[in-house]
Design an enzyme around this catalytic site. Structure first.
Site, mmCIF file in Angstrom:
data_model
loop_
_atom_site.group_PDB
_atom_site.id
_atom_site.type_symbol
_atom_site.label_atom_id
_atom_site.label_comp_id
_atom_site.label_asym_id
_atom_site.label_seq_id
_atom_site.Cartn_x
_atom_site.Cartn_y
_atom_site.Cartn_z
ATOM 1 N N THR A 188 0.762 -1.284 0.023
ATOM 2 C CA THR A 188 0.169 0.107 -0.029
ATOM 3 C C THR A 188 1.007 1.058 0.065
ATOM 4 O O THR A 188 1.977 1.186 0.597
ATOM 5 C CB THR A 188 -1.088 -0.023 1.257
ATOM 6 O OG1 THR A 188 -0.080 0.089 2.533
ATOM 7 C CG2 THR A 188 -1.753 -1.213 1.444
ATOM 8 N N GLU A 333 -5.561 -3.619 -1.370
ATOM 9 C CA GLU A 333 -6.168 -4.883 -0.712
ATOM 10 C C GLU A 333 -6.854 -5.772 -1.398
ATOM 11 O O GLU A 333 -7.499 -6.707 -0.926
ATOM 12 C CB GLU A 333 -6.406 -4.532 0.920
ATOM 13 C CG GLU A 333 -5.392 -4.201 1.880
ATOM 14 C CD GLU A 333 -5.160 -2.491 1.827
ATOM 15 O OE1 GLU A 333 -5.558 -2.070 0.719
ATOM 16 O OE2 GLU A 333 -4.502 -1.846 2.812
ATOM 17 N N LYS A 440 -14.669 16.872 11.014
ATOM 18 C CA LYS A 440 -15.620 16.747 12.005
ATOM 19 C C LYS A 440 -15.671 18.066 12.681
ATOM 20 O O LYS A 440 -15.075 18.531 13.441
ATOM 21 C CB LYS A 440 -14.811 15.847 12.976
ATOM 22 C CG LYS A 440 -14.823 14.384 12.348
ATOM 23 C CD LYS A 440 -14.384 13.467 13.566
ATOM 24 C CE LYS A 440 -14.117 11.872 13.023
ATOM 25 N NZ LYS A 440 -12.708 11.663 12.723
ATOM 26 N N TRP A 445 -20.310 15.428 10.751
ATOM 27 C CA TRP A 445 -19.207 14.852 9.703
ATOM 28 C C TRP A 445 -19.511 15.848 8.279
ATOM 29 O O TRP A 445 -20.388 15.814 7.858
ATOM 30 C CB TRP A 445 -19.174 13.618 9.341
ATOM 31 C CG TRP A 445 -18.558 12.612 10.622
ATOM 32 C CD1 TRP A 445 -18.209 13.320 11.852
ATOM 33 C CD2 TRP A 445 -18.221 11.330 10.387
ATOM 34 N NE1 TRP A 445 -17.885 12.210 12.577
ATOM 35 C CE2 TRP A 445 -17.684 10.959 11.559
ATOM 36 C CE3 TRP A 445 -18.363 10.679 9.584
ATOM 37 C CZ2 TRP A 445 -17.353 9.762 12.022
ATOM 38 C CZ3 TRP A 445 -17.925 9.076 9.738
ATOM 39 C CH2 TRP A 445 -17.283 8.792 11.050
HETATM 40 P P1 ADP Z 1 -3.356 3.408 -0.376
HETATM 41 O O1 ADP Z 1 -4.534 3.158 0.483
HETATM 42 O O2 ADP Z 1 -2.102 2.685 -0.031
HETATM 43 O O3 ADP Z 1 -3.416 5.024 -0.623
HETATM 44 P P2 ADP Z 1 -4.720 2.436 -2.715
HETATM 45 O O4 ADP Z 1 -4.606 2.669 -3.857
HETATM 46 O O5 ADP Z 1 -5.165 1.018 -2.369
HETATM 47 O O6 ADP Z 1 -3.615 2.902 -1.987
HETATM 48 O O7 ADP Z 1 -6.132 3.163 -2.014
HETATM 49 C C1 ADP Z 1 -6.984 2.816 -1.965
HETATM 50 C C2 ADP Z 1 -8.011 4.098 -1.540
HETATM 51 O O8 ADP Z 1 -8.068 5.003 -2.344
HETATM 52 C C3 ADP Z 1 -9.514 3.551 -0.788
HETATM 53 O O9 ADP Z 1 -9.645 2.842 0.205
HETATM 54 C C4 ADP Z 1 -10.211 4.862 -1.117
HETATM 55 O O10 ADP Z 1 -10.107 5.498 0.143
HETATM 56 C C5 ADP Z 1 -9.551 5.538 -2.225
HETATM 57 N N1 ADP Z 1 -10.260 5.393 -3.561
HETATM 58 C C6 ADP Z 1 -10.272 4.303 -4.300
HETATM 59 N N2 ADP Z 1 -10.959 4.706 -5.500
HETATM 60 C C7 ADP Z 1 -11.844 5.718 -5.093
HETATM 61 C C8 ADP Z 1 -13.068 6.145 -5.521
HETATM 62 N N3 ADP Z 1 -13.511 5.931 -6.810
HETATM 63 N N4 ADP Z 1 -13.628 7.181 -4.938
HETATM 64 C C9 ADP Z 1 -13.211 7.652 -3.676
HETATM 65 N N5 ADP Z 1 -11.954 7.097 -3.051
HETATM 66 C C10 ADP Z 1 -11.578 6.017 -3.873
#
Ligand code: ADP
Length: 543
Positions: A188, A333, A440, A445
């Site tokens: 990640t 993940e 917050k 929120w």
């Molecule tokens: P990291 O968690 O390491 O930054 P990831 O690429 O796995 O990398 O990121 C996943 C996260 O990206 C998700 O948990 C979410 O918060 C965000 N995310 C992914 N796609 C979307 C989307 N279409 N809209 C909003 N958030 C998104």
């Protein structure tokens, strides 16, 4: 007594995707814009043969089953050969993001204990620098031909990629083994602490490829030409190298040439029909086509995900350029596919406006992924489109644990995503925020995504980020950090007034600051952590 099925059991092997592509769609092209600067053309037959030779080369380097092989490379055919050779020969392909800080790259390579690192020419200086701090590293392979090899180099075990391949005869049979064996690792991006490794299996990768190809998912067909803008070092380019092999379509790899002009030329020259990437990458392309008054002649659809895609971007693509945007949500993940914005038959009579609104959400689950939302006590919340809770998922390509970490991340058998979402009665999920990014305000929120999306629709705004700023009375209030479009003029007051009627009044940001650039993480997301740090002492006019 139950009766067992009488079907062949063939473990789901990643190599089978490649052998299928070579056997049934062997002449379909794989085109790459190389680091060397030229265009390179090959096809599935060649890639399969060279992957077999590379697997032989890995044997010759003394690598054993399960050994980790790192890559620091852009999107290209050699990177894809490494994917298949490494996983297909029972080793584990560990893609590393070259845009991370060098210490992070070293940390990740050490955590994974990479024995070999394959590296693109223009990333080689990084490996030269880090090699002394990577005790497990035994070989470095430079992804180029002999004539591009450096004349002088202090590294003892440096190999030339093309030489390694040329030394083998390709007389190699892809082995068959337990489909649950590790195939690749992706860390990640560490926006939420130390990077953590997600270990994909052959089974999860092949099942993910099946699901991704579905018409209501990425909808890939043999007649498509796909250009993955999403990097192969981040969640295997959303699985596109696997799905493309499964359906036998043409692939176009952009290398590190991701500016608007380079991408546009590649889309046109190679007749690209479909693409995929994070929102920020499209800003450059859209700017380029707009400024130069261009149109796309073959580009029909793109998957946008990895961060919330601003509705204004979806509309520009669709209304001005006739490119369908499929908004998708996923994460490292989840290999990464979770949900996609696609319609159901019941929406056929909806107005265009209502359909567009629905498709701005992150969408519905593909088969293989289930989801739910829970409150702070872990109580499951209703799918009413209003209740917002922590989004949890489970499925065939969701991690059950992290590499080298004993503690299970699961909650009651579900993986907590760290995202806050609503789900409507038809199963359409909408991310309201990442839990640590919500603002917050006095116990209520405010969604930073809502505030950003609203401002991104303003004609003078290039990019906007909403962050929480300390407020003596409300605890936190929204501050907007804004980059103006080149040449555009707009005041703070105008932007604040722009929110009127678009969000509840009490959510209106308290202040706007203009900056030249918004920082992005190595995976192209707005780097909220850094912005919060930068503006931690910002004094709101309302404070
Ligand atoms: P990291 O968690 O390491 O930054 P990831 O690429 O796995 O990398 O990121 C996943 C996260 O990206 C998700 O948990 C979410 O918060 C965000 N995310 C992914 N796609 C979307 C989307 N279409 N809209 C909003 N958030 C998104």
């Amino acid at each position: 007594m139950s009766l067992m099925g009488q079907m062949m059991h063939m473990p789901l092997m990643i190599s089978s995707l490649l052998t299928h592509a070579a056997r049934h769609n062997g002449d379909v092209e794989i085109v790459s814009k190389r680091v060397e600067g030229d265009m390179h053309r090959t096809n599935w037959t060649e890639v399969e043969l060279r992957s077999r030779k590379l697997a032989q080369a890995l044997d010759r380097l003394g690598l054993e089953a399960g050994d980790r092989v790192g890559t620091l490379a852009w999107n290209g055919y050699r990177h894809m050969e490494i994917y298949y050779a490494v996983s297909g020969s029972q080793r584990v392909c560990h893609t590393i993001n070259p845009r991370l800080f060098p210490q992070q790259v070293a940390w990740i390579a050490n955590d994974a204990q990479d024995k070999v690192i394959f590296v693109d020419l223009n990333i080689f200086p990084l490996v030269e620098k880090l090699a002394p701090s990577l005790p497990a590293l035994q070989h470095v392979v430079l992804m180029c031909a002999r004539e591009n090899m450096p004349r002088e180099c202090a590294l003892p075990h440096l190999h030339c990629y093309e030489d390694l391949i040329a030394a083998e005869d390709g007389n190699y049979c892809w082995p068959s083994f337990d489909e649950n064996t590790a195939a690749s690792i992706c860390y990640t991006s560490g926006t939420t602490g130390n990077p953590k490794g997600a270990v994909y299996s052959h089974r999860s990768t092949v099942l993910h490829a099946f699901a991704a190809a579905l018409p209501d998912a990425m909808s890939l067909k043999a007649t498509d030409t796909v250009l993955p803008v999403v990097p192969m070092f981040h969640v295997n380019a959303w699985g596109l190298p696997y799905t493309a092999a499964m359906v036998g379509c043409k692939l176009v790899f952009p290398g590190h040439h991701l500016d608007g002009a380079s991408l546009y030329n590649l889309f046109e020259e190679e007749k690209v029909t479909m693409s995929a990437g994070v929102p920020t990458i499209w800003l450059g392309l859209l700017n380029h086509v707009k400024t130069n008054n261009l149109k796309f002649s073959t580009f029909k659809s793109t998957i946008i995900g990895g961060a919330a895609c601003p509705p204004a971007m979806i509309r520009t693509f669709e209304n001005d350029y006739n490119v369908e945007v499929i908004h998708a949500w996923g994460m490292t993940e989840l290999s990464p596919l979770g949900t996609l914005g696609r319609l159901k038959s019941k929406h056929a009579d909806w107005s265009t406006e209502d359909k567009q609104k629905l498709l701005e959400k992150q969408g519905k689950s593909v088969y293989g992924i289930d989801m739910r939302i829970v409150d702070a006590e872990g109580k499951v919340l209703p799918w009413d489109g209003k209740s917002a809770g922590d989004l949890e998922v489970r499925g065939h390509w969701v991690i059950s644990g992290y590499f080298n970490i004993d503690k299970s991340p699961l909650h009651d058998g579900w993986f907590p995503t760290g995202d806050v979402a609503t789900i409507d009665p038809d199963g359409y999920m909408q991310i309201t925020d990442r839990s640590k990014d919500v603002i917050k305000s006095g116990g209520e929120w405010i969604s930073s995504i809502d505030l950003e999306n609203a401002l991104m629709a303003h004609p003078a705004v290039q990019e906007a980020a909403a962050i929480a700023c300390h407020h003596p009375k409300w605890d936190e209030r929204p501050l907007m950090v804004v980059v103006k479009k080149p040449g555009a003029e707009v005041s703070k007051e105008e932007l604040i007034a722009f929110y009127k009627g678009k969000i509840p009044n009490w959510q209106t940001p308290d202040d706007v600051v203009f900056v030249d650039e918004i920082p992005h993480t190595a995976t192209g997301k707005i780097w909220k952590l850094q912005l919060r740090e930068k503006f931690k002492d910002h004094k709101l006019p309302t404070a």
